[in-house]
Design a protein around this motif. Structure first.
Motif, PDB file in Angstrom:
ATOM      1  N   ASP A  58      47.078 -13.297  -5.424  1.00  0.00           N
ATOM      2  CA  ASP A  58      48.345 -12.776  -4.688  1.00  0.00           C
ATOM      3  C   ASP A  58      47.750 -11.484  -3.356  1.00  0.00           C
ATOM      4  O   ASP A  58      46.967 -10.079  -3.642  1.00  0.00           O
ATOM      5  N   GLY A  59      48.574 -11.161  -2.925  1.00  0.00           N
ATOM      6  CA  GLY A  59      47.018  -9.989  -1.054  1.00  0.00           C
ATOM      7  C   GLY A  59      48.274 -10.551  -0.307  1.00  0.00           C
ATOM      8  O   GLY A  59      49.092 -11.186   0.276  1.00  0.00           O
ATOM      9  N   THR A  60      47.887  -9.850   0.669  1.00  0.00           N
ATOM     10  CA  THR A  60      48.764  -9.958   2.012  1.00  0.00           C
ATOM     11  C   THR A  60      47.319  -9.952   3.541  1.00  0.00           C
ATOM     12  O   THR A  60      45.927  -9.592   2.933  1.00  0.00           O
ATOM     13  N   HIS A  91      44.198  -7.354   1.969  1.00  0.00           N
ATOM     14  CA  HIS A  91      44.820  -6.138   0.887  1.00  0.00           C
ATOM     15  C   HIS A  91      45.055  -7.304  -0.459  1.00  0.00           C
ATOM     16  O   HIS A  91      45.694  -8.504  -0.372  1.00  0.00           O
ATOM     17  N   THR A  92      44.669  -6.803  -0.816  1.00  0.00           N
ATOM     18  CA  THR A  92      44.586  -8.103  -2.796  1.00  0.00           C
ATOM     19  C   THR A  92      45.432  -6.989  -3.734  1.00  0.00           C
ATOM     20  O   THR A  92      44.583  -5.678  -3.597  1.00  0.00           O
ATOM     21  N   ASP A  93      46.341  -7.331  -4.779  1.00  0.00           N
ATOM     22  CA  ASP A  93      47.367  -6.881  -5.445  1.00  0.00           C
ATOM     23  C   ASP A  93      45.835  -5.923  -6.866  1.00  0.00           C
ATOM     24  O   ASP A  93      46.621  -4.905  -6.863  1.00  0.00           O
ATOM     25  N   LYS A 100      39.985  -8.418  -7.568  1.00  0.00           N
ATOM     26  CA  LYS A 100      38.445  -9.549  -6.648  1.00  0.00           C
ATOM     27  C   LYS A 100      39.114  -8.520  -5.755  1.00  0.00           C
ATOM     28  O   LYS A 100      40.420  -8.085  -5.400  1.00  0.00           O
ATOM     29  N   PHE A 101      38.199  -8.058  -4.899  1.00  0.00           N
ATOM     30  CA  PHE A 101      38.442  -7.241  -3.434  1.00  0.00           C
ATOM     31  C   PHE A 101      38.724  -7.730  -2.381  1.00  0.00           C
ATOM     32  O   PHE A 101      39.323  -7.914  -1.246  1.00  0.00           O
TER      33      PHE A 101
END
Ligand code: PSV
Ligand code: MN
Length: 403
Positions: free
Chosen positions: A156-158, A203-205, A195-196
């Motif tokens: 998950d992230g954007t 961005h990752t959550d 995990k970055f």
């Protein structure tokens, strides 16, 4: 004098209890990843490896072979749905035939179309519900196979600033993971991996250890942080993160691998053996506080012979641990107390530069194993046998499909 006797004399002169070190090395436990025996690739290409495991049963057989050679890999982590089978009792029985057990159960909410806009952070409650059902299934599987570890990582992230609200997503994640925590039996742990970047790039959550730690504290005692060595920006002091999490009682486990640039899945200790040694130094220094840490490999070898790569990984971890066990701790404490920074560093480097291979060879012999697991693998003809029996199965790019 042979190399082992010379090493024992050298260590004894530094006050190392060699028999105690050997006992610790014999008790070491590294968990193997089922997915490390299957065909995987990069997003560019999967090269079929003749002999790659196609089913959970073949993965268990390969893991059993690695355990037979190394003596310290009695468990195998599984990934659902990749490893889902109809009959878990049978899977346990097959594992036992190969001398291993099923270990951590890994969830997978990063491959299905429905998770395009997130899984546990998705704004749509119906999608979060499906993700939650998947977590419940994994908990049930863990109960059936007698596993005490649920291993969680999210894609998950954007991708772009402004795409979504960090905080709204975070609140959904906290609510979701609290429900998972509540659904866990008391004797089971949930390990939260960070995990970055990748697959999300802005961005990752769960980007780093601090975010994972803050969430684990909120969730409660069954939640701990999982440190994957490949998931940090360049230059990160991972051993410091390890020491801090241990000190807080929140280090749940490791995913071992090594990296040069990104999350490269290289053999642990192949790029930075000093970092691996320094991590083990913190673990040994923590003593009892490190008792529950799960040591798991997370590597997918896409060019290397898979069984040999896994055996090499285990050996590299053993070497790092052995070196950490022979640090002259009394001398280190004395140098530290005198602010003798170079002297203290020399004490650590002296252990790191010691060739512990004769010690490990003796430990293996005392465990009834071949002193050189790679030579034993080559002599066994196992890789040739599985290549003939299984052939070269082809696969798409990267991992098998999710659902
Ligand atoms: C994600 O990159 C990760 O490290 C997670 O642990 C996954 O479960 C695993 O890789 C899949 O290999
Ligand atoms: Mn991982």
């Amino acid at each position: 004098m042979n190399a082992y006797d010379a090493l024992v004399d050298q260590l004894a002169a530094k006050g190392v209890d060699v028999e105690a070190v050997k006992a610790k090395l014999k008790a070491q436990h590294i968990e193997l990843p089922s997915w490390g025996f299957a065909n995987t690739g990069t997003r560019f290409k999967t090269y079929a490896w003749p002999g790659a495991a196609r089913t959970l049963y073949e993965k268990l057989a390969d893991a059993g072979m690695v355990h037979k050679l190394t003596g310290i890999c009695p468990t195998v982590a599984i990934h659902i749905p990749w490893d889902r089978v109809a009959n878990w009792e049978e899977a346990c029985a097959v594992a036992a035939q190969h001398g291993v057990r099923i270990g951590a159960v890994n969830t997978n909410t990063f491959q299905a179309d429905r998770y395009k806009w997130g899984s546990i952070t998705n704004a749509d409650p119906a999608i979060r519900r499906v993700a939650f059902e998947h977590h419940l299934e994994c908990i049930e599987i863990a109960k059936k196979v007698g596993s005490k570890v649920l291993s969680l990582w999210y894609g998950d992230g954007t991708n772009y600033p402004g795409q979504e609200s960090f905080v709204a997503r975070r609140h959904r994640m906290i609510e979701f993971l609290s429900d998972v925590h509540a659904a866990l039996p008391d004797d089971m742990r949930m390990l939260v991996e960070y995990k970055f970047y990748e697959p999300a790039f802005y961005h990752t959550d769960l980007a780093d250890w601090g975010q994972a730690y803050a969430i684990c504290v909120k969730l409660g005692p069954k939640a701990q942080v999982l440190v994957d060595l490949g998931h940090h920006p360049h230059g990160t002091n991972i051993e410091h993160i390890v020491a801090t999490l241990l000190d807080e009682g929140k280090l749940g486990g490791f995913h071992f691998n090594n990296r040069k640039y990104g999350d490269d899945d290289l053999i642990v200790g192949s790029i930075n053996p000093l970092e691996l040694f320094l991590i083990f130094h913190e673990l040994v220094s923590a003593g009892e506080a490190a008792r529950e840490v799960a040591y798991m490999i997370d590597q997918c070898h896409y060019l290397e012979p898979k069984i040999e790569a896994m055996v090499q990984s285990v050996i590299n971890i053993q070497i790092a641990y052995a070196k950490a066990l022979i640090v002259n701790r009394a001398e280190l404490a004395a140098r530290q107390a005198e602010h003798d920074l170079l002297g203290a560093n020399r004490v650590l480097m002296d252990a790191f530069e010691t060739d512990v291979r004769p010690l490990l060879a003796r430990v293996r012999e005392e465990m009834g194993l071949h002193p050189d697991p790679i030579a034993a693998l080559h002599q066994s003809g196992y890789e040739r046998q599985i290549a003939e029996a299984r052939g070269a199965s082809t696969g798409g790019g990267g991992f098998p499909e999710g659902e």
